[in-house]
Design a protein around this motif. Sequence first.
Motif, PDB file in Angstrom:
ATOM      1  N   LEU A   1       0.798  -1.170   0.031  1.00 22.52           N
ATOM      2  CA  LEU A   1      -0.121  -0.087  -0.019  1.00 22.52           C
ATOM      3  C   LEU A   1       1.027   1.547  -0.322  1.00 22.52           C
ATOM      4  N   VAL A   2       1.925   1.211   1.000  1.00 18.62           N
ATOM      5  CA  VAL A   2       2.780   2.424   1.083  1.00 18.62           C
ATOM      6  C   VAL A   2       3.414   2.600  -0.356  1.00 18.62           C
ATOM      7  N   GLU A   3       3.787   1.640  -0.995  1.00 18.97           N
ATOM      8  CA  GLU A   3       4.441   1.755  -2.344  1.00 18.97           C
ATOM      9  C   GLU A   3       3.645   2.124  -3.251  1.00 18.97           C
ATOM     10  N   THR A   4       2.606   1.731  -3.430  1.00 14.32           N
ATOM     11  CA  THR A   4       1.441   2.314  -4.100  1.00 14.32           C
ATOM     12  C   THR A   4       1.171   3.771  -4.171  1.00 14.32           C
ATOM     13  N   MET A   5       1.025   4.177  -2.654  1.00 16.90           N
ATOM     14  CA  MET A   5       0.623   5.712  -2.373  1.00 16.90           C
ATOM     15  C   MET A   5       1.876   6.475  -2.989  1.00 16.90           C
ATOM     16  N   ALA A   6       3.231   5.768  -2.888  1.00 14.40           N
ATOM     17  CA  ALA A   6       4.346   6.816  -3.022  1.00 14.40           C
ATOM     18  C   ALA A   6       4.487   6.880  -4.558  1.00 14.40           C
ATOM     19  N   GLN A   7       4.070   6.028  -5.414  1.00 13.14           N
ATOM     20  CA  GLN A   7       4.415   6.215  -6.933  1.00 13.14           C
ATOM     21  C   GLN A   7       3.335   7.370  -7.504  1.00 13.14           C
ATOM     22  N   THR A   8       3.778   7.840  -8.590  1.00 15.82           N
ATOM     23  CA  THR A   8       3.025   8.362  -9.552  1.00 15.82           C
ATOM     24  C   THR A   8       1.732   7.601 -10.185  1.00 15.82           C
ATOM     25  N   ALA A   9       0.604   8.225 -10.238  1.00 14.12           N
ATOM     26  CA  ALA A   9      -0.744   7.518 -10.711  1.00 14.12           C
ATOM     27  C   ALA A   9      -0.106   6.927 -12.316  1.00 14.12           C
ATOM     28  N   GLN A  10      -0.371   5.611 -12.595  1.00 12.86           N
ATOM     29  CA  GLN A  10      -0.052   5.084 -13.847  1.00 12.86           C
ATOM     30  C   GLN A  10      -0.957   5.803 -14.824  1.00 12.86           C
TER      31      GLN A  10
END
Length: 328
Positions: A101-110
Amino acid sequence: MANLLAQPLPWQNEQWQRIFQQREAGQLAHALLLAGPPAVGKRIFARALGYALLCQSPSHGFACGECKACALLSAQTHPDFLWLAPEESGKAVKIDQVRQLVETMAQTAQQGGIKVVVVEPAEAMNRNSANALLKTLEEPTGNALLMLVTDAPGRLLPTIRSRCQRLEFPVPPLDVTRSWLALRGVEAAKLESVLAEADGKPLLASEFLDGEGFAARQELSAEMAAVLSRQMSAVTLAERWQQRDWQDLLKWLHVRLAQALRNKLGKLTVADVAVTELARAEPVALFALMDIVNGLLNQTQNGGNPNRQLAIETFLFSACDAVSRKTV
Ligand SMILES: [Zn+2]
């Protein structure tokens, strides 16, 4: 194409409007806490909101169900929508899941828009998972929305609660639920008994209409009414009931007593044989019966193991006493 999954329920308009007003004003929170009793539709709201935010061409504010984003969402392959639940029902949300989850939140939206992450039930996060999540809440990054869904907000870390905007989902007014269920073309008498059994919780009532667990609960009502009207002995019923799921039984009794009280106060009118019998007692006697049930619930939740036969007999004798005193 109708996209029922992507719409909030009729009693959730106020919460829905509030979120979209905040969004239009550029003030959408980074984290929402969706709190309220079970079976009122908090998950449906979370899903509908996530879909609406990710849809490329929302129609009247709802996800269209037709665009590429909606197709990815309904195939559960949208890269910017993550739904975290325990891998096994009743178990904890693991720390590895929270790291994802933390990783997803940190990425730019694809897909170039917002990222949406839902955790439900949020109280299933253990301390380690919750602490891992806390970091994301303290330093929100980019365009992302985290939704925590819970029946038990008191079990979340206070530091998590305080970093979320809280949205309350109470049990909707009985009339609203009644109209919603009536759309299913149910006959009025059945609808009333289902509503009573579900204590007004719309999704539980809906499950009962689907036939799940309803007959067994109706049997409890009929048995209790039989004892209260002196057609069955308390001892006989105690023998039967001690074999039931103990916590379920106690919670069921609690709901019934609360309904009887509300009936007396004219706040809720439910058609149920056990409630009708119980409502013959004075409020003070109903409170005393609730104390008995609460005592047993506390004892059980603290690992105690009361003599069930005796406990049920005692409760039923007191209940008979309470309803007969009124009629003398
Ligand atoms: Zn769409």
